[in-house]
Motif scaffolding. Structure first.
Motif, mmCIF file in Angstrom:
data_model
loop_
_atom_site.group_PDB
_atom_site.id
_atom_site.type_symbol
_atom_site.label_atom_id
_atom_site.label_comp_id
_atom_site.label_asym_id
_atom_site.label_seq_id
_atom_site.Cartn_x
_atom_site.Cartn_y
_atom_site.Cartn_z
ATOM 1 N N ARG A 42 0.827 -1.204 0.000
ATOM 2 C CA ARG A 42 0.000 0.000 0.000
ATOM 3 C C ARG A 42 0.864 1.257 0.000
ATOM 4 O O ARG A 42 2.004 1.250 0.457
ATOM 5 C CB ARG A 42 -0.960 0.000 1.195
ATOM 6 C CG ARG A 42 -1.977 -1.118 1.086
ATOM 7 C CD ARG A 42 -3.108 -1.064 2.072
ATOM 8 N NE ARG A 42 -4.065 -2.116 1.719
ATOM 9 C CZ ARG A 42 -4.994 -1.999 0.793
ATOM 10 N NH1 ARG A 42 -5.134 -0.842 0.159
ATOM 11 N NH2 ARG A 42 -5.795 -2.998 0.493
ATOM 12 N N ALA A 43 0.298 2.319 -0.521
ATOM 13 C CA ALA A 43 1.040 3.573 -0.675
ATOM 14 C C ALA A 43 1.141 4.320 0.645
ATOM 15 O O ALA A 43 0.363 4.095 1.578
ATOM 16 C CB ALA A 43 0.343 4.449 -1.708
ATOM 17 N N ARG A 103 -0.033 2.381 6.650
ATOM 18 C CA ARG A 103 -0.276 2.028 5.250
ATOM 19 C C ARG A 103 -1.648 1.383 5.053
ATOM 20 O O ARG A 103 -2.244 1.490 3.977
ATOM 21 C CB ARG A 103 0.810 1.066 4.760
ATOM 22 C CG ARG A 103 2.177 1.712 4.555
ATOM 23 C CD ARG A 103 3.175 0.684 4.044
ATOM 24 N NE ARG A 103 4.494 1.238 3.823
ATOM 25 C CZ ARG A 103 4.906 1.768 2.672
ATOM 26 N NH1 ARG A 103 4.073 1.805 1.637
ATOM 27 N NH2 ARG A 103 6.126 2.252 2.547
ATOM 28 N N ARG A 109 -0.451 0.596 -4.138
ATOM 29 C CA ARG A 109 0.384 1.415 -5.018
ATOM 30 C C ARG A 109 0.032 1.208 -6.486
ATOM 31 O O ARG A 109 -0.001 2.163 -7.263
ATOM 32 C CB ARG A 109 1.863 1.104 -4.772
ATOM 33 C CG ARG A 109 2.384 1.590 -3.427
ATOM 34 C CD ARG A 109 3.902 1.609 -3.391
ATOM 35 N NE ARG A 109 4.465 0.277 -3.488
ATOM 36 C CZ ARG A 109 4.741 -0.504 -2.443
ATOM 37 N NH1 ARG A 109 4.467 -0.083 -1.217
ATOM 38 N NH2 ARG A 109 5.275 -1.695 -2.609
#
Length: 243
Positions: A42-43, A103, A109
């Motif tokens: 995750r970004a 996150r 992402r």
């Protein structure tokens, strides 16, 4: 990912309330597990709206989310339900948690890449917290920082009435302002982060102190290049939402 309102309505129409709630609760647990396990992919946020509290941060975040290339955060509410939210409070209340917890709230992402999008959050206590800027810089040093500044008097009055509505404040406005330093212990903040305690009184009753912006903004200029920090006057934001 989430159940559409139509799908929820259709399920609810053929099941009892208890059965429906059990299925929905199970679904939420599965989604939380999925987001937790996928946290490494995750970004981290591209932007953070750091404050100030009661200065238009919620409105600004909503304006940004209206853009098709801005994706919001995933948030678990106190009642256990999950929703698209605004505030994570990682760098003030939850910095003792691991980075994967942070996150958890953001999109994958590859989703941002596929949609050519960005993501961010808005936790207005970050500006006032003495170690907020340092903590953000240690985790997301390339993030854009957005700070909304409102007339300090208007901000203090709005903050006071917010605490009254939340049933946290019982004093008159005049008494609350007069007793602020006594209540928040302003002269007892250690510079050492490990010994710092961000007590509830400081969060709730810093009506005037939160309006002393110079020191708060200076902390962000210390840890971020000025090109990364955007200062917005709330009065201008309220007048022209397209700016």
């Amino acid at each position: 990912m989430g159940l559409s309102k139509y799908f929820k309505r259709e399920i609810h129409s053929i099941l009892s309330t208890d059965a429906y709630n059990k299925i929905l609760d199970r679904y939420r647990k599965i989604m939380r597990t999925y987001r937790t396990m996928s946290s490494p992919w995750r970004a981290l946020p591209n932007f953070i709206i750091a404050g100030a509290q009661k200065s238009g941060t919620t409105s600004l975040y909503r304006y940004l989310l209206s853009h098709p290339q801005v994706i919001g955060i995933y948030q678990r509410r106190p009642d256990g339900q999950t929703t698209w939210g605004k505030e994570v409070h990682y760098f003030d209340d939850n910095f003792d948690k691991p980075e994967w917890w942070y996150r958890f709230h953001f999109p994958l992402r590859f989703e941002l890449i596929r949609k050519d999008s960005i993501t961010g959050e808005a936790s207005p206590e970050y500006l006032y917290h003495p170690h907020g800027a340092k903590r953000i810089a240690s985790t997301v040093p390339d993030a854009k920082i957005i700070i909304c500044l409102r007339n300090p008097v208007d901000r203090a009055i709005s903050n006071y009435w917010h605490q009254v509505r939340q049933k946290n404040e019982t004093l008159s406005m005049r008494k609350a302002f007069e007793k602020e330093e006594e209540r928040i212990g302003k002269d007892k903040i250690p510079s050492n982060e490990e010994n710092f305690s961000y007590n509830e009184n400081r969060k709730k009753f810093s009506y005037l102190d939160k309006g002393i912006y110079a020191d708060q903004v200076a902390r962000y200029y210390k840890f971020f290049d000025r090109s990364q920090v955007l200062i917005i006057k709330s009065s201008k934001l309220f007048r022209n939402t397209r700016t």
